[in-house]
Design an enzyme around this catalytic site. Structure first.
Site, PDB file in Angstrom:
ATOM      1  N   LYS A  42     -12.816  14.221  -6.010  1.00 42.49           N
ATOM      2  CA  LYS A  42     -11.435  14.368  -5.522  1.00 42.49           C
ATOM      3  C   LYS A  42     -10.569  13.220  -6.049  1.00 42.49           C
ATOM      4  O   LYS A  42     -11.096  12.221  -6.560  1.00 42.49           O
ATOM      5  CB  LYS A  42     -11.449  14.390  -3.990  1.00 42.49           C
ATOM      6  CG  LYS A  42     -11.870  13.077  -3.357  1.00 42.49           C
ATOM      7  CD  LYS A  42     -12.148  13.212  -1.863  1.00 42.49           C
ATOM      8  CE  LYS A  42     -12.525  11.856  -1.303  1.00 42.49           C
ATOM      9  NZ  LYS A  42     -13.206  11.962  -0.006  1.00 42.49           N
ATOM     10  N   TYR A 263       9.995 -13.230  -7.513  1.00 46.28           N
ATOM     11  CA  TYR A 263      10.827 -13.074  -6.325  1.00 46.28           C
ATOM     12  C   TYR A 263      10.428 -14.024  -5.194  1.00 46.28           C
ATOM     13  O   TYR A 263       9.242 -14.270  -4.980  1.00 46.28           O
ATOM     14  CB  TYR A 263      10.715 -11.647  -5.779  1.00 46.28           C
ATOM     15  CG  TYR A 263      11.409 -10.617  -6.638  1.00 46.28           C
ATOM     16  CD1 TYR A 263      12.791 -10.650  -6.816  1.00 46.28           C
ATOM     17  CD2 TYR A 263      10.682  -9.614  -7.256  1.00 46.28           C
ATOM     18  CE1 TYR A 263      13.423  -9.696  -7.597  1.00 46.28           C
ATOM     19  CE2 TYR A 263      11.310  -8.652  -8.029  1.00 46.28           C
ATOM     20  CZ  TYR A 263      12.684  -8.694  -8.207  1.00 46.28           C
ATOM     21  OH  TYR A 263      13.301  -7.761  -8.973  1.00 46.28           O
TER      22      TYR A 263
HETATM   23  C1  PLP Z   1     -14.539  11.389  -0.022  1.00 46.82           C
HETATM   24  C2  PLP Z   1     -15.610  12.028   0.747  1.00 46.82           C
HETATM   25  C3  PLP Z   1     -16.955  11.790   0.426  1.00 46.82           C
HETATM   26  C4  PLP Z   1     -17.404  10.770  -0.585  1.00 46.82           C
HETATM   27  O1  PLP Z   1     -17.351   9.496  -0.028  1.00 46.82           O
HETATM   28  P1  PLP Z   1     -17.912   8.209  -0.825  1.00 46.82           P
HETATM   29  O2  PLP Z   1     -17.842   7.121   0.163  1.00 46.82           O
HETATM   30  O3  PLP Z   1     -17.000   8.010  -1.981  1.00 46.82           O
HETATM   31  O4  PLP Z   1     -19.283   8.513  -1.263  1.00 46.82           O
HETATM   32  C5  PLP Z   1     -17.904  12.534   1.111  1.00 46.82           C
HETATM   33  N1  PLP Z   1     -17.552  13.422   2.057  1.00 46.82           N
HETATM   34  C6  PLP Z   1     -16.275  13.655   2.406  1.00 46.82           C
HETATM   35  C7  PLP Z   1     -15.963  14.657   3.472  1.00 46.82           C
HETATM   36  C8  PLP Z   1     -15.255  12.950   1.770  1.00 46.82           C
HETATM   37  O5  PLP Z   1     -13.991  13.165   2.134  1.00 46.82           O
END
Ligand code: PLP
Length: 367
Positions: A42, A263
């Site tokens: 993702k 800044y």
């Molecule tokens: C993002 C996600 C993962 C992966 O998590 P990691 O800590 O990157 O391994 C697994 N399950 C769900 C539901 C997620 O949203």
């Protein structure tokens, strides 16, 4: 003129990390020894580029990929990714059929909607059902969850292939709540087995994969570890970072002692100083929280961020680094700077570092 950052994505390191995770204790159902891996890609594979990452992972042997939304899966399919794709959060049934996806169902209502769509299309669709064992986010919850899963399994056109849950809090020396969640999940699985329903089960993301072998079940559902980062500060996993991010110095300037940089004049030179300007700022995902805290590597040496990170520019203190010239590289992530370390400096986690910096980088892949 050069602006922003470049990411070098090391697909060989990705393959090596996958191999490490697969060799953790566990067993793939029907395949024997080794942990089954559902690879989470993702958010454009956490800023690494989901298409190339997905293709390599599928070639190296994962059971499935996972994305958050149907639109991400569409991109992968359009680019020719053939792997099974689990869609974690998006329950729109349309793309699931058209793109041959495996949706995760979070409610009876969406299951019924999917069932109606399946019947309309004269199709059957495999799904995973998510149960909430303590995350308080998506998924079926409450004491009736087992009956609801059974009900979903009985809907026409819907085949419950998987059952999943997600840990909310887990770390070294902090396994109590995860164990409770696992217990809840396992008792639900037993209840379902009593009804003859034995779906493929997964609960562990990266943290669970590293810390809780009894939670490996049929597969681990991991992202972060594949990208070579650990969810914990002390990183002894031997995983190799996949992403290396650099930019280039566009201007060098000599400042006298006592002169302000950036800044709000939060940085005042304590000596005669050499300051390098790099064309990267918070608009490029170089977090403003790195102001006076972060550092880059210039010529193999620490170059601390001087003053506030701006929207498009950041200043580095390169005083004392020999032979620095305009056009030289400044490494922002890699060369010993880990996502975990940057996260610690900015009060965030390595996930945000990767998605921010990698998400906006020009990418180059090495195999
Ligand atoms: C993002 C996600 C993962 C992966 O998590 P990691 O800590 O990157 O391994 C697994 N399950 C769900 C539901 C997620 O949203």
């Amino acid at each position: 003129m050069l602006r922003g950052q470049e990411a070098r994505i090391d697909l060989g390191a990705l393959a090596g990390n996958l191999k490490k995770i697969k060799s953790l204790p566990g067993r793939v159902r029907g395949q024997g020894k080794g942990v089954g891996v559902i690879a989470v890609v993702k958010a454009d594979a956490y800023g690494h580029g989901a298409v190339r990452i997905s293709k390599r992972l599928w070639k190296e042997g994962v059971l499935s990929l996972a994305v958050a939304y149907g639109s991400e899966a569409r991109t992968l399919r359009e680019e020719g990714v053939k792997a099974p794709i689990l869609v974690l959060f998006d329950e729109d049934p349309g793309p699931a059929f058209d793109l041959e996806l495996t949706p995760v169902l979070h409610s009876l209502k969406s299951a019924r909607r999917l069932s109606r769509e399946a019947q309309k299309r004269g199709r059957e669709i495999g799904v995973h059902v998510k149960v909430d064992t303590g995350m308080g986010r998506m998924g079926l919850f409450g004491d009736d969850a087992a009956n609801e899963v059974a009900l979903i399994a009985s809907l026409p056109g819907v085949r419950v292939e998987g059952l999943m849950s997600h840990f909310s809090e887990i770390g070294p020396g902090n396994l109590g709540f995860a164990r409770l969640q696992l217990e809840k999940f396992n008792s639900l699985r037993n209840e379902l087995a009593g009804k003859g329903i034995r779906p493929f089960a997964h609960i562990s993301s990266s943290a669970g994969a590293l810390l809780l072998p009894e939670a490996h079940l049929d597969a681990v559902r991991v992202g972060l570890v594949l990208y070579g980062s650990s969810p914990f500060e002390a990183d002894k996993t031997g995983l190799k970072p996949v992403m290396n991010i650099k930019t280039r110095i566009i201007l060098l300037k000599k400042l006298h002692k006592g002169q302000p940089v950036s800044y709000d004049r939060t940085f005042i030179t304590a000596r005669e100083s050499l300051i390098a300007v790099v064309p990267v700022g918070y608009a490029d995902g170089y977090l403003r929280a790195f102001s006076n805290k972060g550092y880059a590597m210039v010529g193999g040496k620490h170059a601390p961020v001087a003053g506030r990170v701006c929207m498009d520019l950041t200043m580095l203190d390169v005083t004392g680094i020999k032979g620095v010239s305009e056009g030289d590289e400044a490494v922002l992530l890699g060369d010993g700077i880990t996502g975990g370390e940057l996260a610690g400096l900015a009060g965030t986690n390595p996930y945000e570092i990767m998605t921010s910096l990698g998400g906006r980088a020009r990418r180059y892949f090495s195999v």
